[in-house]
Design an enzyme around this catalytic site. Structure first.
Site, PDB file in Angstrom:
ATOM      1  N   ASP A  55      40.530  30.537  43.868  1.00 58.73           N
ATOM      2  CA  ASP A  55      40.637  31.670  42.934  1.00 58.73           C
ATOM      3  C   ASP A  55      39.476  31.617  41.926  1.00 58.73           C
ATOM      4  O   ASP A  55      39.700  31.477  40.740  1.00 58.73           O
ATOM      5  CB  ASP A  55      41.998  31.652  42.210  1.00 58.73           C
ATOM      6  CG  ASP A  55      42.231  30.405  41.379  1.00 58.73           C
ATOM      7  OD1 ASP A  55      41.525  29.382  41.581  1.00 58.73           O
ATOM      8  OD2 ASP A  55      43.117  30.448  40.488  1.00 58.73           O
TER       9      ASP A  55
ATOM     10  N   ASP B 108      36.311  26.326  40.858  1.00 58.66           N
ATOM     11  CA  ASP B 108      36.392  26.730  42.270  1.00 58.66           C
ATOM     12  C   ASP B 108      34.990  26.991  42.820  1.00 58.66           C
ATOM     13  O   ASP B 108      34.690  26.660  43.972  1.00 58.66           O
ATOM     14  CB  ASP B 108      37.190  28.027  42.418  1.00 58.66           C
ATOM     15  CG  ASP B 108      38.595  27.927  41.901  1.00 58.66           C
ATOM     16  OD1 ASP B 108      39.522  27.713  42.691  1.00 58.66           O
ATOM     17  OD2 ASP B 108      38.774  28.077  40.676  1.00 58.66           O
TER      18      ASP B 108
ATOM     19  N   ASN C  85      43.357  32.571  38.692  1.00 58.53           N
ATOM     20  CA  ASN C  85      42.551  32.619  37.475  1.00 58.53           C
ATOM     21  C   ASN C  85      42.292  34.064  37.043  1.00 58.53           C
ATOM     22  O   ASN C  85      42.168  34.353  35.849  1.00 58.53           O
ATOM     23  CB  ASN C  85      41.204  31.922  37.706  1.00 58.53           C
ATOM     24  CG  ASN C  85      41.343  30.412  37.703  1.00 58.53           C
ATOM     25  OD1 ASN C  85      42.146  29.852  36.976  1.00 58.53           O
ATOM     26  ND2 ASN C  85      40.550  29.742  38.539  1.00 58.53           N
TER      27      ASN C  85
ATOM     28  N   THR D 239      42.621  25.209  46.029  1.00 57.36           N
ATOM     29  CA  THR D 239      42.213  24.896  44.645  1.00 57.36           C
ATOM     30  C   THR D 239      42.738  25.995  43.721  1.00 57.36           C
ATOM     31  O   THR D 239      42.068  26.375  42.762  1.00 57.36           O
ATOM     32  CB  THR D 239      40.675  24.788  44.549  1.00 57.36           C
ATOM     33  OG1 THR D 239      40.101  26.055  44.911  1.00 57.36           O
ATOM     34  CG2 THR D 239      40.130  23.705  45.458  1.00 57.36           C
TER      35      THR D 239
ATOM     36  N   PHE E  93      48.240  24.579  35.698  1.00 51.90           N
ATOM     37  CA  PHE E  93      48.094  26.018  35.967  1.00 51.90           C
ATOM     38  C   PHE E  93      48.426  26.419  37.409  1.00 51.90           C
ATOM     39  O   PHE E  93      49.182  27.372  37.638  1.00 51.90           O
ATOM     40  CB  PHE E  93      46.658  26.480  35.622  1.00 51.90           C
ATOM     41  CG  PHE E  93      46.411  27.920  35.968  1.00 51.90           C
ATOM     42  CD1 PHE E  93      46.832  28.942  35.123  1.00 51.90           C
ATOM     43  CD2 PHE E  93      45.797  28.270  37.158  1.00 51.90           C
ATOM     44  CE1 PHE E  93      46.637  30.275  35.459  1.00 51.90           C
ATOM     45  CE2 PHE E  93      45.593  29.603  37.501  1.00 51.90           C
ATOM     46  CZ  PHE E  93      46.008  30.601  36.648  1.00 51.90           C
ATOM     47  N   ASN E  94      47.838  25.748  38.407  1.00 50.76           N
ATOM     48  CA  ASN E  94      48.018  26.206  39.801  1.00 50.76           C
ATOM     49  C   ASN E  94      49.482  26.138  40.231  1.00 50.76           C
ATOM     50  O   ASN E  94      49.973  27.011  40.948  1.00 50.76           O
ATOM     51  CB  ASN E  94      47.165  25.371  40.766  1.00 50.76           C
ATOM     52  CG  ASN E  94      45.682  25.668  40.620  1.00 50.76           C
ATOM     53  OD1 ASN E  94      45.293  26.723  40.099  1.00 50.76           O
ATOM     54  ND2 ASN E  94      44.852  24.743  41.062  1.00 50.76           N
TER      55      ASN E  94
ATOM     56  N   HIS F  63      37.783  20.475  37.756  1.00 58.38           N
ATOM     57  CA  HIS F  63      38.951  20.069  38.557  1.00 58.38           C
ATOM     58  C   HIS F  63      38.751  20.188  40.075  1.00 58.38           C
ATOM     59  O   HIS F  63      38.987  19.240  40.829  1.00 58.38           O
ATOM     60  CB  HIS F  63      40.162  20.943  38.200  1.00 58.38           C
ATOM     61  CG  HIS F  63      40.462  21.051  36.753  1.00 58.38           C
ATOM     62  ND1 HIS F  63      41.161  20.091  36.064  1.00 58.38           N
ATOM     63  CD2 HIS F  63      40.158  22.009  35.830  1.00 58.38           C
ATOM     64  CE1 HIS F  63      41.296  20.452  34.795  1.00 58.38           C
ATOM     65  NE2 HIS F  63      40.694  21.611  34.635  1.00 58.38           N
ATOM     66  N   ASP F  64      38.427  21.405  40.505  1.00 63.13           N
ATOM     67  CA  ASP F  64      38.609  21.742  41.926  1.00 63.13           C
ATOM     68  C   ASP F  64      37.743  20.954  42.911  1.00 63.13           C
ATOM     69  O   ASP F  64      38.212  20.625  44.016  1.00 63.13           O
ATOM     70  CB  ASP F  64      38.421  23.248  42.126  1.00 63.13           C
ATOM     71  CG  ASP F  64      39.527  24.051  41.454  1.00 63.13           C
ATOM     72  OD1 ASP F  64      40.613  23.483  41.225  1.00 63.13           O
ATOM     73  OD2 ASP F  64      39.305  25.239  41.161  1.00 63.13           O
TER      74      ASP F  64
HETATM   75  C1  BDR Z   1      43.210  24.594  37.782  1.00 58.75           C
HETATM   76  O1  BDR Z   1      43.480  25.802  37.104  1.00 58.75           O
HETATM   77  C2  BDR Z   1      42.417  26.699  37.260  1.00 58.75           C
HETATM   78  O2  BDR Z   1      42.171  27.377  36.069  1.00 58.75           O
HETATM   79  C3  BDR Z   1      41.248  25.894  37.740  1.00 58.75           C
HETATM   80  O3  BDR Z   1      40.407  26.684  38.560  1.00 58.75           O
HETATM   81  C4  BDR Z   1      41.887  24.765  38.499  1.00 58.75           C
HETATM   82  O4  BDR Z   1      42.108  25.107  39.850  1.00 58.75           O
HETATM   83  C5  BDR Z   1      43.229  23.458  36.770  1.00 58.75           C
HETATM   84  O5  BDR Z   1      44.480  23.375  36.166  1.00 58.75           O
HETATM   85 CA    CA Z   2      41.044  27.034  40.837  1.00 65.38          CA
END
Ligand code: BDR
Ligand code: CA
Length: 319
Positions: free
Chosen positions: A12, A17, A41, A126, A167-168, A241-242
């Site tokens: 996303d 990402d 996102n 991701t 978040f994910n 993160h991703d």
């Molecule tokens: C995740 O949340 C999204 O905002 C980032 O792209 C990542 O995948 C981190 O919590």
């Molecule tokens: Ca992401």
């Protein structure tokens, strides 16, 4: 060198990402078969446009891109414009994409790839797990064709969308629950590890030193991301993160994991979307996931820089 691992990124974009796509496309240890997109996102329309933008500026052609689910399975979509901006990829100026999306749904593209590829394929989500849950629900017969699901999401500790939830997972907890209970091998790269992948000023200087168009786009992405992480979370450098999930596939030694039972909290009043990770086996349940607990940050950045450098080699010149 060993045969590249066939993977699909389900994403996303999203600043991190975007870097995950670059790592997957530029590293010889993986064979990027497709990029699928999902709402998270930002809206599906924006995350898909962003995936096409990234492929265009990186010269990633011949890798199909397909849009998937426009909203989570049950709850309404709540985007992360506070983190990624109005476009979902604020910062750089992107040219109009020349890479185009496939006409069909992401889940149909995944079905085709899993059916036709000679080897089982690794899925690297991701983003919220909506597309992957839909795939597993609609086509359970394809589960054995998935070598593993190596996802960015969750945490062994606290969250970022809420005090408890990442978040994910928080964006589509029902989808995450389906994935963790699917029986397909799952590796979870959560915040406890991705918060070690900090794009410090030293890391930024390495991207600057590439002095390629793509290198400068990465710098602008990371500068924007640094601003939001400073403002929202008080971080001195932003966690990328991703790409950590992609790194785990590229070289498992980069991301240390332990086996554990993971449950997704679906009903907690303050904890919906949290990943409950039983690191010490107190629930007595069999492990259903490998859980990332350590990152070799030196190897991680070397590999990401090398991938961006390889992709940008054709577009040298900088500013
Ligand atoms: C995740 O949340 C999204 O905002 C980032 O792209 C990542 O995948 C981190 O919590
Ligand atoms: Ca992401």
């Amino acid at each position: 060198m060993s045969v590249p691992v066939p993977i699909v990124i389900d994403c996303d974009p999203g600043h991190d990402d975007a870097l995950a796509i670059l790592l997957a496309a530029g590293d010889p240890a993986v064979d990027l078969l497709a990029v699928t997109t999902v709402a998270g996102n930002q809206s599906l329309e924006k995350t898909t446009l962003n995936a096409l933008r990234v492929c265009t500026v990186a010269g990633i052609t011949g890798v199909p891109v397909a849009a998937g689910c426009p909203r989570p399975l049950v709850q309404p979509l709540r985007v992360a414009d506070d983190v990624h901006g109005e476009s979902g990829l604020d910062g750089p100026r992107f040219p109009a994409p020349t890479v185009t999306a496939e006409p069909g749904h992401a889940v149909d593209l995944l079905r085709r790839i899993l059916t036709e590829h000679p080897e089982p394929v690794t899925l690297v989500p991701t983003a919220p797990l909506t597309n992957i849950a839909l795939l597993l629900t609609r086509h359970p017969e394809l589960a054995p064709r998935i070598r593993e699901i190596v996802l960015m999401g969750g945490s062994t500790e606290r969250g970022n969308r809420t005090p408890a939830a990442e978040f994910n997972i928080h964006t589509d907890p029902e989808a995450a629950d389906i994935v963790f209970r699917s029986g397909v091998p799952v590796t979870m790269c959560g915040l406890n590890v991705t918060h070690q992948a900090l794009a410090t000023p030293e890391v930024l200087a390495r991207f600057e030193a590439l002095d390629t168009e793509l290198g400068w786009i990465c710098v602008e992405l990371l500068r924007f991301f640094a601003g939001t992480y400073r403002r929202l979370f008080g971080f001195s450098a932003p966690p990328v993160h991703d790409p950590v999930a992609v790194a785990r596939v590229i070289d498992p030694a980069m991301v240390a994991c332990v086996d554990a039972y993971v449950a997704v909290e679906l009903s907690g009043r303050h904890t919906r979307g949290a990943t409950v990770v039983d690191l010490h086996g107190t629930l007595g349940r069999p492990a259903n996931a490998r859980v990332a607990v350590g990152l070799r940050t030196d190897l991680f950045w070397d590999r990401l820089l090398a991938a961006v450098s390889a992709l940008g080699a054709g577009a040298a010149g900088g500013r």
